[in-house]
Design a protein around this motif. Structure first.
Motif, mmCIF file in Angstrom:
data_model
loop_
_atom_site.group_PDB
_atom_site.id
_atom_site.type_symbol
_atom_site.label_atom_id
_atom_site.label_comp_id
_atom_site.label_asym_id
_atom_site.label_seq_id
_atom_site.Cartn_x
_atom_site.Cartn_y
_atom_site.Cartn_z
ATOM 1 N N ARG A 118 0.199 6.959 15.956
ATOM 2 C CA ARG A 118 0.697 6.032 17.025
ATOM 3 C C ARG A 118 0.999 4.731 15.878
ATOM 4 O O ARG A 118 0.794 4.925 14.843
ATOM 5 C CB ARG A 118 -0.345 5.452 17.639
ATOM 6 C CG ARG A 118 -0.798 6.469 19.039
ATOM 7 C CD ARG A 118 -2.271 5.931 19.776
ATOM 8 N NE ARG A 118 -3.498 6.776 18.816
ATOM 9 C CZ ARG A 118 -4.427 6.276 18.755
ATOM 10 N NH1 ARG A 118 -4.626 5.360 19.121
ATOM 11 N NH2 ARG A 118 -5.252 7.208 18.222
ATOM 12 N N THR A 119 2.146 3.955 16.790
ATOM 13 C CA THR A 119 2.399 2.899 15.764
ATOM 14 C C THR A 119 1.555 2.227 15.004
ATOM 15 O O THR A 119 1.795 1.996 13.945
ATOM 16 C CB THR A 119 3.583 2.094 16.728
ATOM 17 O OG1 THR A 119 4.212 2.930 17.389
ATOM 18 C CG2 THR A 119 4.067 0.929 16.088
ATOM 19 N N ILE A 120 0.365 1.625 15.556
ATOM 20 C CA ILE A 120 -0.666 1.026 14.971
ATOM 21 C C ILE A 120 -1.172 1.544 13.715
ATOM 22 O O ILE A 120 -1.493 1.063 12.617
ATOM 23 C CB ILE A 120 -1.556 0.122 16.009
ATOM 24 C CG1 ILE A 120 -2.450 -0.570 15.074
ATOM 25 C CG2 ILE A 120 -2.410 1.253 16.664
ATOM 26 C CD1 ILE A 120 -2.073 -2.050 14.733
ATOM 27 N N ASN A 121 -1.286 2.918 14.100
ATOM 28 C CA ASN A 121 -1.967 3.517 12.978
ATOM 29 C C ASN A 121 -0.938 3.995 11.805
ATOM 30 O O ASN A 121 -1.567 4.070 10.816
ATOM 31 C CB ASN A 121 -2.563 5.148 13.637
ATOM 32 C CG ASN A 121 -3.493 5.044 14.590
ATOM 33 O OD1 ASN A 121 -4.069 3.786 14.834
ATOM 34 N ND2 ASN A 121 -4.261 6.099 15.143
ATOM 35 N N THR A 122 0.221 4.023 11.957
ATOM 36 C CA THR A 122 1.049 4.169 11.082
ATOM 37 C C THR A 122 1.093 2.838 9.996
ATOM 38 O O THR A 122 1.076 3.022 8.738
ATOM 39 C CB THR A 122 2.628 4.263 11.394
ATOM 40 O OG1 THR A 122 2.490 5.326 12.355
ATOM 41 C CG2 THR A 122 3.496 4.407 10.397
ATOM 42 N N THR A 123 1.126 1.751 10.788
ATOM 43 C CA THR A 123 0.952 0.610 9.745
ATOM 44 C C THR A 123 -0.280 0.384 9.154
ATOM 45 O O THR A 123 -0.320 -0.186 7.902
ATOM 46 C CB THR A 123 0.978 -0.672 11.050
ATOM 47 O OG1 THR A 123 2.178 -0.531 11.782
ATOM 48 C CG2 THR A 123 1.022 -2.071 10.170
ATOM 49 N N ILE A 124 -1.335 0.751 9.495
ATOM 50 C CA ILE A 124 -2.710 0.827 9.002
ATOM 51 C C ILE A 124 -2.967 2.067 8.031
ATOM 52 O O ILE A 124 -3.434 2.018 6.792
ATOM 53 C CB ILE A 124 -3.888 0.670 9.918
ATOM 54 C CG1 ILE A 124 -3.702 -0.761 10.539
ATOM 55 C CG2 ILE A 124 -5.181 0.724 9.225
ATOM 56 C CD1 ILE A 124 -4.556 -0.870 11.737
ATOM 57 N N GLY A 125 -2.579 3.501 8.840
ATOM 58 C CA GLY A 125 -2.980 4.739 8.307
ATOM 59 C C GLY A 125 -2.176 4.811 6.869
ATOM 60 O O GLY A 125 -2.883 5.326 5.733
ATOM 61 N N TRP A 126 -0.995 4.792 6.505
ATOM 62 C CA TRP A 126 -0.380 4.877 5.373
ATOM 63 C C TRP A 126 -0.870 4.048 4.115
ATOM 64 O O TRP A 126 -1.298 4.609 2.951
ATOM 65 C CB TRP A 126 1.268 4.648 5.402
ATOM 66 C CG TRP A 126 1.823 5.978 6.184
ATOM 67 C CD1 TRP A 126 2.374 5.758 7.222
ATOM 68 C CD2 TRP A 126 1.806 7.367 5.880
ATOM 69 N NE1 TRP A 126 2.913 7.103 7.720
ATOM 70 C CE2 TRP A 126 2.335 7.872 6.868
ATOM 71 C CE3 TRP A 126 1.239 8.072 4.700
ATOM 72 C CZ2 TRP A 126 2.337 9.466 6.734
ATOM 73 C CZ3 TRP A 126 1.230 9.364 4.631
ATOM 74 C CH2 TRP A 126 1.963 9.983 5.707
ATOM 75 N N PRO A 127 -1.078 2.806 4.405
ATOM 76 C CA PRO A 127 -1.735 2.079 3.410
ATOM 77 C C PRO A 127 -3.097 2.471 3.069
ATOM 78 O O PRO A 127 -3.670 2.509 1.849
ATOM 79 C CB PRO A 127 -1.808 0.698 3.838
ATOM 80 C CG PRO A 127 -0.447 0.372 4.685
ATOM 81 C CD PRO A 127 -0.570 1.432 5.356
ATOM 82 N N LEU A 128 -3.919 2.878 3.955
ATOM 83 C CA LEU A 128 -5.212 3.180 3.923
ATOM 84 C C LEU A 128 -5.127 4.602 3.087
ATOM 85 O O LEU A 128 -6.046 4.916 2.094
ATOM 86 C CB LEU A 128 -5.900 3.402 4.980
ATOM 87 C CG LEU A 128 -6.545 2.130 5.586
ATOM 88 C CD1 LEU A 128 -7.248 2.350 6.991
ATOM 89 C CD2 LEU A 128 -7.810 1.712 4.657
ATOM 90 N N CYS A 129 -4.235 5.327 3.342
ATOM 91 C CA CYS A 129 -4.227 6.793 2.596
ATOM 92 C C CYS A 129 -3.847 6.445 1.093
ATOM 93 O O CYS A 129 -4.590 7.099 0.500
ATOM 94 C CB CYS A 129 -3.241 7.718 3.437
ATOM 95 S SG CYS A 129 -3.152 9.256 2.868
ATOM 96 N N ALA A 130 -2.926 5.434 0.912
ATOM 97 C CA ALA A 130 -2.562 5.448 -0.397
ATOM 98 C C ALA A 130 -4.030 4.629 -1.268
ATOM 99 O O ALA A 130 -4.251 5.280 -2.334
ATOM 100 C CB ALA A 130 -1.605 4.066 -0.687
ATOM 101 N N ALA A 131 -4.698 3.934 -0.448
ATOM 102 C CA ALA A 131 -5.954 3.363 -1.028
ATOM 103 C C ALA A 131 -6.917 4.663 -1.359
ATOM 104 O O ALA A 131 -7.606 4.546 -2.458
ATOM 105 C CB ALA A 131 -6.477 2.285 -0.135
#
Length: 167
Positions: A118-131
């Motif tokens: 979902r859009t909100i998850n993209t905004t949060i998900g990718w940076p968290l995945c990188a972290a």
């Protein structure tokens, strides 16, 4: 002509003889001082990592309450295997199980995250995945360099995984 400042700078920088002694001390330390980061992992580090592994129970509870059985089971199994490993962290079957289960868990959450994004998850998900990847790699590099900070980065890896599972 040398001023007093030049003399003090030269003293602060040390002589070649001082450099030789520092080098000898470093060689002695490398040869005779016990590494901090070795197996079994020290009790304090292991206890902290067992505790941070329990953070996976937060998304397990969320998944259970929302009828997401696969995610609940995945998070519980990951928690149990992780705690089993950190309880007595030595190379062997528990470490291998932890490495396999953690990667499988990451794969399950990552793939289903891509499918149901979902859009909100993209905004949060990718940076968290990188972290997640960054903390894991940093912890491994710090372990190899015999730094005590490896444990904190591995804990941050655990917490990032738990947050990502909620997203």
């Amino acid at each position: 002509s040398h001023t007093d400042d030049d003399h003090h700078i030269h003293q602060a920088m040390g002589s070649e003889q001082d450099d030789h002694y520092v080098h000898q001390a470093m060689e002695f330390e490398q040869a005779h001082v016990k590494r901090r980061n070795e197996f079994p992992v020290p009790l304090f580090d292991a206890a902290c990592l067992m505790l941070s592994s329990c953070s996976f129970l937060i998304p397990a509870n969320y998944a259970y309450q929302n009828g997401l059985v696969m995610y609940c089971i995945t998070s519980i199994v990951t928690t149990v295997i992780s705690i089993m490993y950190w309880y007595h962290a030595i190379p062997g079957w528990r470490r291998n199980a932890d490495l396999i289960v953690s990667k499988a868990s990451f794969g399950i959450y990552f793939i289903t995250g891509l499918v149901f994004i979902r859009t909100i998850n993209t905004t949060i998900g990718w940076p968290l995945c990188a972290a997640i990847i960054g903390f894991y790699m940093a912890a491994n590099k710090l372990w190899e360099r015999d730094s005590a900070y490896w444990m904190f980065f591995h804990m941050m890896f655990h917490f990032s995984v738990a947050i990502e599972q909620l997203v």
